[in-house]
Write a protein that holds these residues in place. Structure first.
Motif, short mmCIF file in Angstrom:
data_model
loop_
_atom_site.label_atom_id
_atom_site.label_comp_id
_atom_site.label_asym_id
_atom_site.label_seq_id
_atom_site.Cartn_x
_atom_site.Cartn_y
_atom_site.Cartn_z
N GLU A 179 0.84 -1.19 0.00
CA GLU A 179 0.00 0.00 0.00
C GLU A 179 0.88 1.25 0.00
N ILE A 180 0.44 2.25 -0.73
CA ILE A 180 1.22 3.49 -0.79
C ILE A 180 1.37 4.06 0.61
N GLN A 181 2.60 4.42 0.95
CA GLN A 181 2.87 4.92 2.30
C GLN A 181 2.16 6.25 2.53
N ASP A 182 1.84 6.48 3.79
CA ASP A 182 1.10 7.69 4.14
C ASP A 182 1.96 8.95 3.95
N VAL A 183 1.27 10.07 3.85
CA VAL A 183 1.95 11.35 3.64
C VAL A 183 2.75 11.74 4.88
N ASP A 184 3.73 12.62 4.67
CA ASP A 184 4.62 13.02 5.77
C ASP A 184 3.89 13.83 6.83
N ASN A 185 3.02 14.74 6.40
CA ASN A 185 2.29 15.58 7.35
C ASN A 185 0.78 15.35 7.17
N PRO A 186 0.27 14.26 7.72
CA PRO A 186 -1.15 13.93 7.49
C PRO A 186 -2.08 14.92 8.19
N VAL A 187 -3.27 15.04 7.62
CA VAL A 187 -4.30 15.88 8.21
C VAL A 187 -4.81 15.21 9.49
N SER A 188 -5.00 15.98 10.53
CA SER A 188 -5.49 15.43 11.79
C SER A 188 -6.98 15.11 11.69
N THR A 189 -7.38 14.01 12.32
CA THR A 189 -8.80 13.64 12.32
C THR A 189 -9.56 14.28 13.48
N ASN A 190 -8.85 15.00 14.34
CA ASN A 190 -9.52 15.68 15.46
C ASN A 190 -10.43 16.78 14.93
N GLY A 191 -11.65 16.80 15.43
CA GLY A 191 -12.59 17.84 15.04
C GLY A 191 -13.27 17.61 13.71
N ILE A 192 -13.04 16.47 13.09
CA ILE A 192 -13.68 16.18 11.81
C ILE A 192 -15.19 16.04 12.02
N GLN A 193 -15.96 16.72 11.16
CA GLN A 193 -17.43 16.71 11.29
C GLN A 193 -18.09 15.70 10.36
N SER A 194 -17.29 14.96 9.62
CA SER A 194 -17.74 13.85 8.76
C SER A 194 -18.60 14.27 7.57
N THR A 195 -18.28 15.44 6.98
CA THR A 195 -18.87 15.77 5.69
C THR A 195 -18.10 15.00 4.62
N ASP A 231 -18.49 8.01 -13.36
CA ASP A 231 -18.51 9.43 -12.98
C ASP A 231 -19.44 9.57 -11.78
N PHE A 232 -18.87 9.43 -10.60
CA PHE A 232 -19.67 9.41 -9.36
C PHE A 232 -19.45 10.71 -8.61
N SER A 233 -20.51 11.45 -8.39
CA SER A 233 -20.42 12.69 -7.63
C SER A 233 -21.59 12.77 -6.66
N SER A 234 -21.29 13.13 -5.44
CA SER A 234 -22.34 13.29 -4.43
C SER A 234 -21.74 13.94 -3.19
N LYS A 235 -22.59 14.64 -2.43
CA LYS A 235 -22.12 15.26 -1.20
C LYS A 235 -23.02 14.83 -0.06
N VAL A 236 -22.41 14.44 1.05
CA VAL A 236 -23.12 13.93 2.21
C VAL A 236 -22.83 14.85 3.39
N GLU A 237 -23.88 15.41 3.98
CA GLU A 237 -23.70 16.30 5.11
C GLU A 237 -23.55 15.51 6.41
N PRO A 238 -22.92 16.12 7.43
CA PRO A 238 -22.74 15.41 8.71
C PRO A 238 -24.07 14.96 9.29
N GLY A 239 -24.10 13.74 9.79
CA GLY A 239 -25.30 13.22 10.44
C GLY A 239 -26.32 12.63 9.49
N GLN A 240 -26.09 12.74 8.19
CA GLN A 240 -27.06 12.19 7.24
C GLN A 240 -26.94 10.67 7.14
#
Length: 624
Positions: free
Chosen positions: A367-383, A402-411
């Motif tokens: 698997e491709i190795q993770d990025v050097d400075n990953p984004v923190s998952t703290n505070g993610i609202q799950s959009t 061609d798949f496009s869709s947006k899911v709001e938090p809590g949906q």
């Protein structure tokens, strides 16, 4: 999880018996004696692992040579004893002397000491070699175990379970056994051949030449028998795999066989493969069994020739009587390492083939190795947003166009569609089991490729259609969702999943041990335990893949209520085939051939009267 559109489903060749049932070098099939494609390369890589134990190998070689040399000297000393006895008898008959028993006794004690020393040296070198081989296989098993966790999901989708299991078990075991036996035999056999040849030449050049004349004949016959028997040994292992596979298959589906009265067909199939196994087995044993009597016959010809020539040389006073005895022992011992070398060559081929498969596995793309400075998952609202996602398990066959869709938090998002539409594939992309070919998937505006994989997956909780429980207590299986959870938290999660009641009725309750196949609880109960595990994990995003497919209708209603409570404030993706279970979803994505053809809530899609309405109404149609 449904394996829709996966290479494993599409590429299995059902015409190939090795793919249909375990065979060849599969878990049930044993080894077929196949050769390595790159013999030198495989042995070279194996030598790198062995090079870590150079000192031990050198010590082992010294002890192996010492053991062999001490045992080789024995017949020569024993021949001298025979000569002393013969001369003593002749002197006693002529009245000029007698047998010197004191000297003979000292010689025999010295010979006994040599043999004891040889045995001790042999034990030491066997112990050292065993340690080396076990250390190497331990290291390889460790690397394989670590490698498995670094391999992408596409590797496991393109391989059968048997193929992966074969590398970790059969190939490693073959490698271990071959290392342990072949290395010692190579050293002792080569030393024996050289040492015995030297001792034979020291006794008589002419007798040595006569003894060596039978070797070409012996070599030709052995080579013929090895090649002939190897063909049938290969067939034997293949048919053994078919027999084991057929028995395992029938045993696993025994109820189905009985229900459909398939006993006679099953017995006929078993007789067919069993007869093939019998035919190849007796032929392989017959040809391999001929090897010893043929070698004995050829060896006896050599003994007769040596005895006749030796008698003549004794009469001519060119050698001693005891030398004939020593020489015959050397001739007998000379044939043994030659036969061992023929067996060793086969073991080395097996070791090379096994190591080749192991190193191929270790060199698989990770698997491709993770990025050097990953984004923190703290505070993610799950959009969650899919932007023009394109994906195919193979580049030439794109299944999500061609798949496009947006899911709001809590949906609560339901993904529906016919089999093979790409529903489960969407989830695999979301969790980065696969990476998209084009487009991007965003969580709170961040590309999922910018997250650390392990941290990204911690945000998800999954309940799959195919339950997975391990050998352990029910408490341990639920706690797998959160390793540091207290017993009280586990029990609360079980209550929320409506599993507490049935657990309380089981022997030992939460401490009841599930067996290896977890079949000492029902399929529906297993599903409840996996739901409790997901509830305990308390994830930010839920993925439910037909999570209630194995429970009864009444329990399903109760679980749906528990799930509704669990999904409050969490983004949830529900893969469903029974559309009645997702009527209250906030958004329904209707997929067909990898594309979203419709989206909206249940009422909107029913009013539209399109593809979803047809799918929904078809569940209630009655056939004439």
């Amino acid at each position: 999880m449904n394996k829709e559109n996966t290479p494993q489903d599409k590429n299995i060749n059902t015409d190939n018996p090795k793919m249909r049932k375990p065979g060849g070098h599969g878990p049930m099939g044993g080894y077929t004696g196949e050769k390595a494609k790159d013999f030198k390369g495989s042995i070279g890589k194996l030598a790198v692992y062995l090079s870590k134990y150079k000192i031990k190998i050198i010590i082992m070689i010294i002890f192996a040579i010492g053991s062999t040399v001490f045992s080789i000297v024995g017949p020569k000393i024993l021949g001298n004893v025979t000569t002393s006895i013969f001369k003593g008898l002749m002197a006693k008959i002529s009245g000029t002397g007698g047998i010197d028993f004191e000297k003979i006794g000292r010689t025999l004690l010295f010979l006994l000491g040599l043999y004891i020393t040889s045995s001790i040296f042999s034990l030491i070198q066997a112990f050292i070699m065993n340690k080396i081989s076990q250390n190497v296989t331990y290291q390889l098993r460790k690397e394989l175990s670590e490698k498995i966790n670094r391999l992408p999901m596409k590797y496991f989708d393109s391989k059968t379970h048997g193929e992966v299991l074969s590398v970790v078990t059969n190939d490693i075991d073959t490698l271990s056994n071959s290392l342990n036996q072949s290395m010692m035999q190579i050293i002792t056999s080569v030393t024996s051949i050289i040492g015995i040849l030297i001792m034979m030449l020291s006794i008589s050049l002419s007798m040595t030449l006569v003894a060596l004349l039978v070797l070409p004949l012996s070599g030709v016959l052995i080579s013929f028998m090895v090649k002939k028997s190897q063909i049938y040994f290969k067939s034997q292992q293949e048919y053994l795999g078919h027999v084991n596979g057929q028995v395992e298959e029938v045993y696993g589906g025994h109820q189905v066989v009985r229900v459909f009265n398939g006993e006679e067909k099953v017995i006929a199939e078993f007789k067919e493969v069993n007869n093939s196994l019998y035919d190849s087995a007796w032929k392989s044993q017959f040809y391999s069994g001929l090897m010893f009597p043929i070698m004995s016959f050829v060896g006896n010809i050599g003994y007769v020739a040596v005895a006749v020539l030796g008698g003549y040389l004794v009469i001519q006073n060119r050698i001693e009587v005891g030398s004939i005895q020593s020489f015959i022992q050397y001739v007998r011992n000379f044939n043994q390492p030659i036969g061992q070398m023929a067996q060793i060559s086969n073991q080395i081929q097996q070791a090379a083939a096994a190591s080749e498969r192991v190193f191929e596995f270790l060199s698989e793309e990770e698997e491709i190795q993770d990025v050097d400075n990953p984004v923190s998952t703290n505070g993610i609202q799950s959009t969650v947003e899919f932007k023009h996602v394109k994906f195919g398990y193979t580049p030439e066959k794109i299944i999500i166009k061609d798949f496009s869709s947006k899911v709001e938090p809590g949906q609560k998002i339901a993904i529906v569609g016919p089999t093979g539409a790409g529903k489960t594939t969407i989830v695999k992309l979301l969790m980065r089991f696969y990476d998209v070919n084009e487009g991007e998937i965003l969580v709170d505006g961040h590309n999922i490729k910018d997250f650390d994989r392990s941290e990204l997956r911690k945000m998800f909780g999954m309940v799959l259609q195919d339950t997975w429980l391990f050998h352990g207590t029910i408490m341990e299986n639920i706690r797998y969702g959160k390793e540091d959870a207290t017993d009280e938290e586990v029990i609360e999660a079980a209550k929320a999943a409506h599993a507490h009641h049935f657990i309380s009725t089981l022997p030992d309750g939460y401490q009841m041990e599930l067996n290896e196949e977890a079949n000492n609880v029902s399929q529906g109960q297993k599903q409840l335990l996996t739901i409790a595990r997901a509830i305990l994990a308390d994830p930010k995003i839920l993925i439910l893949d037909e999570a209630t497919s194995s429970v009864d209708t009444r329990t399903e209603v109760r679980i749906q209520k528990a799930m509704d409570n669990l999904m409050k404030g969490r983004t949830s993706f529900i893969i469903a085939h029974r559309l009645s279970t997702i009527r209250n979803a906030d958004l329904i994505l209707v997929m067909k051939d990898g594309d979203i053809v419709e989206q909206g809530n249940h009422e909107e899609l029913i009013v539209k009267g399109g593809f979803y309405a047809n799918l929904y109404n078809s569940q209630f149609e009655q056939t004439a």
